[in-house]
Write a protein that holds these residues in place. Structure first.
Motif, PDB file in Angstrom:
ATOM      1  N   GLY A  18       0.703  -1.233  -0.066  1.00 45.60           N
ATOM      2  CA  GLY A  18       0.124  -0.029   0.089  1.00 45.60           C
ATOM      3  C   GLY A  18       0.848   1.245  -0.001  1.00 45.60           C
ATOM      4  N   PHE A  19       1.912   1.218   0.852  1.00 49.65           N
ATOM      5  CA  PHE A  19       2.816   2.496   0.736  1.00 49.65           C
ATOM      6  C   PHE A  19       3.372   2.617  -0.536  1.00 49.65           C
ATOM      7  CE2 PHE A  19       7.280   3.891   1.265  1.00 49.65           C
ATOM      8  CZ  PHE A  19       6.867   5.294   1.850  1.00 49.65           C
ATOM      9  N   VAL A  21       2.426   1.582  -3.583  1.00 47.41           N
ATOM     10  CA  VAL A  21       1.364   1.980  -4.490  1.00 47.41           C
ATOM     11  C   VAL A  21       1.123   3.587  -4.271  1.00 47.41           C
ATOM     12  CG1 VAL A  21      -1.004   1.982  -5.026  1.00 47.41           C
ATOM     13  CG2 VAL A  21       0.248  -0.079  -4.626  1.00 47.41           C
ATOM     14  N   ARG A  22       1.190   3.957  -3.085  1.00 51.53           N
ATOM     15  CA  ARG A  22       1.057   5.640  -2.962  1.00 51.53           C
ATOM     16  C   ARG A  22       1.992   6.051  -3.655  1.00 51.53           C
ATOM     17  NH1 ARG A  22      -1.368   3.444   1.767  1.00 51.53           N
ATOM     18  NH2 ARG A  22       0.480   3.786   3.031  1.00 51.53           N
ATOM     19  N   LEU A  23       3.458   5.862  -3.149  1.00 55.51           N
ATOM     20  CA  LEU A  23       4.603   6.121  -3.635  1.00 55.51           C
ATOM     21  C   LEU A  23       4.679   6.422  -5.171  1.00 55.51           C
ATOM     22  CD1 LEU A  23       7.187   7.446  -2.538  1.00 55.51           C
ATOM     23  CD2 LEU A  23       8.126   5.277  -2.764  1.00 55.51           C
ATOM     24  N   GLU A  25       1.939   6.069  -7.365  1.00 57.84           N
ATOM     25  CA  GLU A  25       1.006   6.844  -7.916  1.00 57.84           C
ATOM     26  C   GLU A  25       1.278   8.358  -7.841  1.00 57.84           C
ATOM     27  OE1 GLU A  25      -2.607   5.225  -6.063  1.00 57.84           O
ATOM     28  OE2 GLU A  25      -2.843   3.894  -7.548  1.00 57.84           O
ATOM     29  N   PHE A  26       2.016   8.662  -6.557  1.00 56.60           N
ATOM     30  CA  PHE A  26       2.430   9.911  -6.385  1.00 56.60           C
ATOM     31  C   PHE A  26       3.650  10.591  -7.316  1.00 56.60           C
ATOM     32  CE2 PHE A  26       5.754  12.984  -4.701  1.00 56.60           C
ATOM     33  CZ  PHE A  26       4.695  14.252  -4.311  1.00 56.60           C
ATOM     34  N   GLN A  75       0.947   5.428 -13.124  1.00 56.23           N
ATOM     35  CA  GLN A  75      -0.200   5.242 -12.502  1.00 56.23           C
ATOM     36  C   GLN A  75      -0.833   3.692 -12.718  1.00 56.23           C
ATOM     37  OE1 GLN A  75      -2.369   7.226 -10.618  1.00 56.23           O
ATOM     38  NE2 GLN A  75      -0.532   8.619 -10.903  1.00 56.23           N
ATOM     39  N   GLY A  78       1.150   1.375 -10.414  1.00 55.91           N
ATOM     40  CA  GLY A  78       0.425   1.258  -9.039  1.00 55.91           C
ATOM     41  C   GLY A  78      -0.583   0.385  -8.790  1.00 55.91           C
ATOM     42  N   ARG A  82      -1.361  -2.890  -6.596  1.00 51.45           N
ATOM     43  CA  ARG A  82      -2.368  -2.897  -5.628  1.00 51.45           C
ATOM     44  C   ARG A  82      -3.001  -4.232  -5.698  1.00 51.45           C
ATOM     45  NH1 ARG A  82      -4.984   1.352  -7.257  1.00 51.45           N
ATOM     46  NH2 ARG A  82      -4.014   2.669  -5.567  1.00 51.45           N
TER      47      ARG A  82
END
Length: 136
Positions: A18-19, A21-23, A25-26, A75, A78, A82
């Motif tokens: 999850g971390f 993925v956020r990284l 996507e950011f 994207q 990510g 996920r």
């Protein structure tokens, strides 16, 4: 006889992914944002500098398209990540839909980039028009 042991629990793995993925996507969003800001600045410079030629704007669009394609790839990465840990059928279906939409976007952006590149290369071989300051 097989020994079964967990190196990392599924919940811990989900948190780590999850971390990540956020990284990722950011990073994709940041790439798109930087590309948009860069293109806007170039657009202003071309317009204010009196170099508002179509070829100049096509170069800006081409560069922006490259940023968009790269950002969309991040994207998509990510989204794939996920669903890496025990995905449900719903998550797989959502990933397929998202991947299809982003693939279509990337295809058309890539096609437009190739067309813009061809127009720019063709325009570089033609002499500039005699009228100064007018868009061509």
């Amino acid at each position: 006889m097989f020994l079964s042991f967990e190196v990392v629990s599924e919940s811990a793995l989900r948190e780590v992914i999850g971390f990540m993925v956020r990284l990722i996507e950011f990073a994709g969003a940041l790439i798109i944002f930087i590309g948009a800001v860069w293109a806007f600045v170039q657009f202003l410079r071309a317009g204010v500098g009196g170099r508002g030629r179509v070829a100049g704007f096509n170069r800006i669009r081409l560069s922006l398209g490259r940023f968009l394609v790269l950002g969309l790839e991040f994207q998509l990465a990510g989204d794939v990540l996920r669903t890496a840990v025990a995905p449900s059928f719903t998550e797989i279906g959502q990933l397929a839909a998202i991947a299809a939409i982003r693939t279509v976007l990337n295809y058309f952006l890539g096609r437009e980039i190739a067309q813009e590149r061809a127009e720019i290369e063709q325009g570089d071989t033609t002499p500039p028009p005699s009228s100064k300051g007018l868009p061509t």
